[in-house]
Design a protein around this motif. Structure first.
Motif, short mmCIF file in Angstrom:
data_model
loop_
_atom_site.label_atom_id
_atom_site.label_comp_id
_atom_site.label_asym_id
_atom_site.label_seq_id
_atom_site.Cartn_x
_atom_site.Cartn_y
_atom_site.Cartn_z
N SER A 172 1.05 -1.17 -0.42
CA SER A 172 0.05 -0.30 -0.20
C SER A 172 0.91 1.18 -0.36
O SER A 172 1.77 1.49 0.15
CB SER A 172 -1.32 -0.18 1.43
OG SER A 172 -0.29 0.12 2.30
N GLN A 173 0.32 2.11 -0.31
CA GLN A 173 0.75 3.51 -0.21
C GLN A 173 0.25 4.75 0.94
O GLN A 173 -0.94 4.94 0.90
CB GLN A 173 0.93 4.30 -2.06
CG GLN A 173 2.76 3.37 -2.81
CD GLN A 173 3.22 3.96 -2.81
OE1 GLN A 173 3.29 5.14 -2.32
NE2 GLN A 173 4.58 3.28 -3.51
N LYS A 176 -2.58 8.56 -1.42
CA LYS A 176 -3.52 7.43 -2.59
C LYS A 176 -3.15 8.00 -3.72
O LYS A 176 -3.02 7.24 -4.73
CB LYS A 176 -5.02 8.74 -2.78
CG LYS A 176 -6.01 7.81 -2.67
CD LYS A 176 -7.12 8.03 -2.81
CE LYS A 176 -8.32 6.76 -3.34
NZ LYS A 176 -9.61 6.99 -2.93
N ASN A 178 -0.46 8.29 -5.12
CA ASN A 178 1.38 7.23 -5.98
C ASN A 178 0.66 5.72 -5.28
O ASN A 178 1.61 5.15 -5.92
CB ASN A 178 1.68 7.16 -4.32
CG ASN A 178 2.65 9.13 -4.59
OD1 ASN A 178 2.91 8.87 -5.81
ND2 ASN A 178 3.92 9.32 -3.52
N GLU A 179 -0.70 5.66 -5.53
CA GLU A 179 -0.73 4.24 -5.78
C GLU A 179 -1.12 3.99 -7.46
O GLU A 179 -0.66 2.42 -7.12
CB GLU A 179 -2.73 3.39 -4.67
CG GLU A 179 -2.98 3.86 -3.43
CD GLU A 179 -4.29 4.06 -3.24
OE1 GLU A 179 -5.37 3.87 -4.01
OE2 GLU A 179 -4.36 3.67 -2.13
N ILE A 182 2.11 1.37 -7.33
CA ILE A 182 1.88 -0.28 -6.41
C ILE A 182 1.94 -1.14 -8.36
O ILE A 182 2.09 -2.27 -8.33
CB ILE A 182 0.08 -1.11 -5.95
CG1 ILE A 182 1.00 0.20 -4.85
CG2 ILE A 182 -0.08 -1.75 -5.87
CD1 ILE A 182 -1.09 0.05 -3.63
N THR A 183 0.86 -0.40 -9.47
CA THR A 183 0.89 -1.52 -10.56
C THR A 183 1.74 -1.60 -11.17
O THR A 183 2.35 -2.09 -12.16
CB THR A 183 -0.23 -0.69 -10.99
OG1 THR A 183 -1.74 -0.77 -10.13
CG2 THR A 183 -1.19 -2.07 -11.91
#
Lengths: 584, 292
Positions: A172-173, A176, A178-179, A182-183
């Motif tokens: 998780s980041q 938000k 910066n999420e 994740i991908t």
């Protein structure tokens, strides 16, 4: 267990393939891995799973460490045994332009010549630099990048090996916005894992539930047969006593089985590392201290001892090196011929594509090139006009237009209905007055659809009737069939069979057989025999005679059907064909 | 054309759908303003001439259609058929401006030749209207054949009223009428009878057919020759010169000509990438070959 580092030949990673590994590294350095699938070992896993520590344990190169994310781009670590006594560490950044489709550019970042210098710090700086270069328009650094920091160390005491430490998968980041990373990190890791020549070292912290590790589901998708995946359990000192049996069960392949199995590695934790760093000045010393700590763990720690007793060949960095060495050796041996072949093909492909694209025309050459193009155009036009070579299409098309134009002009020429019979100017060419005064006699059977497929003259339509000719080659000569198609129910069509028989230097047209439906007064037969029968028309073969007959019969039938159709419209409205009054 | 047929009373002759029948032709003869009576030479010259001229008008459309179709074929093969056309084969796709220039020069050139050809074709067709002659020996021969043919087809049996026997009362009435008109019974010979009109119509049909028997072939041949010469052959001869003029090869400076070879941005980018790829791949190949 031996407390010293075993540097015997059999456990040196890449010793047997040192030269090949060096080649792989050189290929990577020039961006060869963009086109070529080069064998490699990658370290993947969750953030803080101990990947960098593991790479450090295997190479002896200190990498940046932090309790948070410290690897933000692929870090290639290459060590080479050199013949000179000097130690050199070259750190560079390899960047691909235009989102991966542009050329690869290598930026030299720093060269260290003193083993006492802080390599980890230099690598961290290179990574920071690379991230800022990846988004130069943005003041805040990009968090992750697919560009590569390359660390190449050569020295007399080093093994030949090349490993790639990849950023850890993020759970998780905080922010938000910066999420998206994740991908992005997941995609970056997956792109490495999916390469068929990649050996995947999946790292999991021993105190975490192996069942919930995303990296294993990704590995199963990228390597369904499991040939390329090795599991590594890190931080075994954090395992609770009651869970040691679970670790042993995994190592013995009784649970969560992998084809290549699991290893347990004990790397120094942060406190131990600080102590080592305080006491050791060189990477080699750090490396030796680290291995000593690992040996002590498996020899004296209750948990380590138990694990070691149950699966001794699956414990420790050296055993892992041995396994990785074997896998890499096999991959390189298998792939070098393929890589050569692929490189040759790619060079040819690039040359071909450049050739297709053509060359740039300079200002000085523009007049000459334009002149050449115009001259070539003029020459080809000449070929079209003379219908030479492969340029026959122009006259083929023009001939069609002229034929059509001739028909249109004929259709526009006046004709007269005299006493219920059609009289037109060109009828003197084709038929005698006798044949016109006779009632039209058509005799016949419908032609099956399968027959139609073999008809080799186009079906022509005239006056509501479709007809065609067919030439059939046979051992006794060529048969000519005249077919009428698509007739209304109750109507009949012409079916006349003739044979062209080669006779010495001539050809003759004779009736193929005595068909009771084809009487001797059949007008088509009369037409053919009067024009062609027993005459020497074509000394060279049957082709011209076929064409001649085709034209002759086509012409006749066109007129005939036009005549029949005109009379039918006048005298038999609603019927398409005049039926025979007199048998053929 | 002011002739009318009984089936198409309000239509000019050129719009009457063929085939004409004998009553049509009789009507043409009756209504012909230039009808000749009992003059030597071919029967109803004016009617035949009008029929011929009316039919020649119908050749204009197919002749023009032929010119348009061949013009279209040339355009298609030379510059309009996407990848397969000659311009696209000769001029690389990397020079779109040069392609466009070629296309325009060729199209304009062909359009001009097409306009010239249409003028020539119109002249040829107009020439056919200039003189209708029956003196040609082939014409005379075929006319006889057609006369024989149409007579053999004709099934109208009209009694010759002129020679029919009149009753005494009818004879008296006729003489009285003729007397009032100041005419004698012999003058009746000058009035064509129904049968004579029928014969005349058949003669007109035979005459027209025999004329077209020759003219159709001659005209088709002549039209096609004109089209091929003025459109196809002429273009082949003038093609290179047309492009030299149209592109400014001899008249423009190097800068202007160089503009024709301007690459698209896409092509330039592609070229740079290919060069970079080739360099990298060659380096790789060299490293691998040295290894072996």
């Amino acid at each position: 267990m031996d407390s010293t580092i075993n540097k015997s030949k059999d456990v040196r990673l890449g010793n047997a393939t040192g030269k090949a590994i060096a080649l792989m590294n050189e290929l990577r350095a020039v961006g060869g891995d963009i086109d070529l699938d080069l064998p490699r070992i990658i370290f993947v896993g969750k953030q803080s799973a101990g990947k960098s520590s593991l790479v450090e344990a295997l190479t002896g190169v200190r990498l940046p460490r932090s309790h948070r994310t410290c690897t933000r781009c692929p870090i290639e670590v290459t060590t080479r045994r050199s013949t000179s006594s000097s130690w050199v560490c070259e750190i560079s950044m390899r960047m691909t332009q235009s989102g991966g489709i542009g050329p690869t550019i290598v930026h030299e970042f720093k060269t260290l010549v003193d083993e006492n210098e802080d390599i980890a710090k230099a690598i961290a700086e290179a990574q920071t630099n690379l991230l800022s270069l990846s988004s130069p328009s943005d003041d805040s650094m990009k968090l992750f990048s697919s560009d590569v920091v390359s660390v190449q160390i050569s020295g007399p005491d080093l093994d030949d090996l090349a490993l790639i430490d990849l950023p850890g998968l993020i759970q998780s980041q905080e922010n938000k916005e910066n999420e998206v990373y994740i991908t992005a990190v997941e995609n970056l890791v997956r792109s490495y894992m999916e390469q068929p020549n990649t050996c995947i070292v999946a790292c999991i912290s021993s105190d975490e539930d192996i069942e919930n590790q995303k990296i294993f589901s990704m590995a199963r998708k990228s390597d369904p047969e499991g040939n390329r995946t090795i599991g590594v359990l890190t931080k075994p000192d954090k395992v609770e006593k009651g869970l040691v049996d679970d670790i042993v069960s995994i190592l013995q392949g009784k649970s969560y089985a992998l084809l290549r199995g699991y290893f347990v590695i004990r790397s120094p934790n942060k406190d131990e590392l600080d102590q080592i760093n305080d006491s050791c000045r060189t990477d080699i010393s750090t490396y030796l201290q680290g291995r000593e700590i690992e040996n002590l763990f498996f020899r004296e720690n209750l948990i380590g001892k138990k694990i070691f007793e149950m699966s001794p060949d699956r414990c420790g960095t050296l055993n892992l090196r041995k396994q990785l060495s074997n896998m890499l050796k096999k991959m390189i041996d298998c792939n070098i011929p393929y890589v050569l072949e692929m490189a040759q093909k790619l060079v040819e492909q690039s040359k071909e594509e450049l050739h297709v694209l053509g060359t740039c025309v300079s200002r000085e050459d523009s007049r000459r090139v334009l002149n050449d193009i115009i001259r070539e155009y003029g020459n080809i036009i000449g070929d079209y006009i003379s219908s030479s070579g492969s340029h026959k299409s122009l006259w083929q098309e023009i001939r069609k237009v002229l034929q059509s134009s001739k028909r249109n002009i004929q259709n526009a020429t006046p004709s007269f209905d005299v006493g219920g019979k059609l009289v037109y100017c060109s009828m003197l060419d084709e038929v005698t007055s006798d044949s016109v005064t006779d009632p039209i006699v058509l005799n016949v059977s419908k032609v099956a659809a399968s027959e139609l497929k073999r008809v080799n003259s186009p079906i022509q339509r005239r006056g509501g009737i479709s007809w065609s000719l067919q030439f059939r080659k046979g051992s006794n000569g060529t048969s000519i069939c005249v077919f009428a198609h698509d007739l209304p129910s109750g109507a009949k069509s012409v079916h006349v069979k003739y044979k062209i028989v080669p006779s010495g230097f001539s050809s003759a047209v004779v009736r193929e057989h005595d068909d009771p439906d084809c009487g001797p007064s059949n007008p088509v037969e009369r037409l053919i025999t009067s024009h062609v029968g027993n005459k020497s028309l074509n000394p060279s073969g049957n082709v011209l005679i076929e064409v001649y007959i085709s034209i002759l019969v086509s012409k006749y039938l066109n007129r005939l059907f036009h005549h029949v159709s005109t009379i039918n419209k006048r005298h038999h409205p609603g019927r398409d064909l005049l039926l025979c009054k007199k048998a053929m | 054309m002011n002739l009318k047929s009984n089936d198409n009373t309000s239509k000019p002759l050129c719009h009457i759908q063929k085939p004409y029948n004998v009553p049509d032709v009789k009507n043409f003869i009756r209504y012909s303003t230039r009808r000749e009576i009992n003059l030597p030479g071919p029967a109803s010259y004016a009617t035949s001439e009008e029929l011929i001229k009316g039919s020649i008008v119908k050749w204009v459309d197919p002749a023009h259609e032929c010119v348009n179709d061949i013009h279209h074929v040339l355009l298609k093969i030379l510059c309009k058929d996407s990848a397969n056309c000659l311009v696209n084969k000769v001029v690389s796709a990397q020079f779109p401006r040069l392609r466009r220039t070629f296309l325009k020069v060729i199209s304009d050139h062909l359009d001009k030749l097409k306009a010239d050809t249409l003028l020539r074709i119109n002249e040829v067709l107009e020439m056919e209207n200039a003189l209708y002659t029956s003196n040609n020996i082939v014409f005379s021969n075929t006319r006889r054949q057609f006369q024989k043919l149409v007579r053999s087809y004709d099934n109208t049996q009209i009694a010759d009223k002129k020679t029919a026997k009149l009753t005494a009362m009818e004879e008296n009435q006729l003489n009285a009428i003729l007397g009032k008109l100041g005419r004698s019974k012999d003058d009746l010979d000058l009035i064509p009878t129904l049968n004579a009109l029928n014969e005349e119509a058949l003669d007109v049909i035979a005459g027209v057919l025999s004329y077209f028997f020759i003219k159709e072939k001659v005209l088709v041949d002549s039209l096609h020759q004109h089209i091929i010469y003025h459109l196809v052959d002429k273009y082949a001869k003038e093609a290179a010169d047309g492009l030299i003029k149209g592109t400014g090869l001899m008249s423009e400076g190097s800068d202007k000509l160089h503009e024709l070879f301007a690459e698209t941005e896409e092509a330039a980018t592609k070229r740079e990438k290919l060069k970079s790829d080739l360099m990298r791949r060659k380096q790789c190949l060299s490293l691998i070959e040295n290894y072996f």
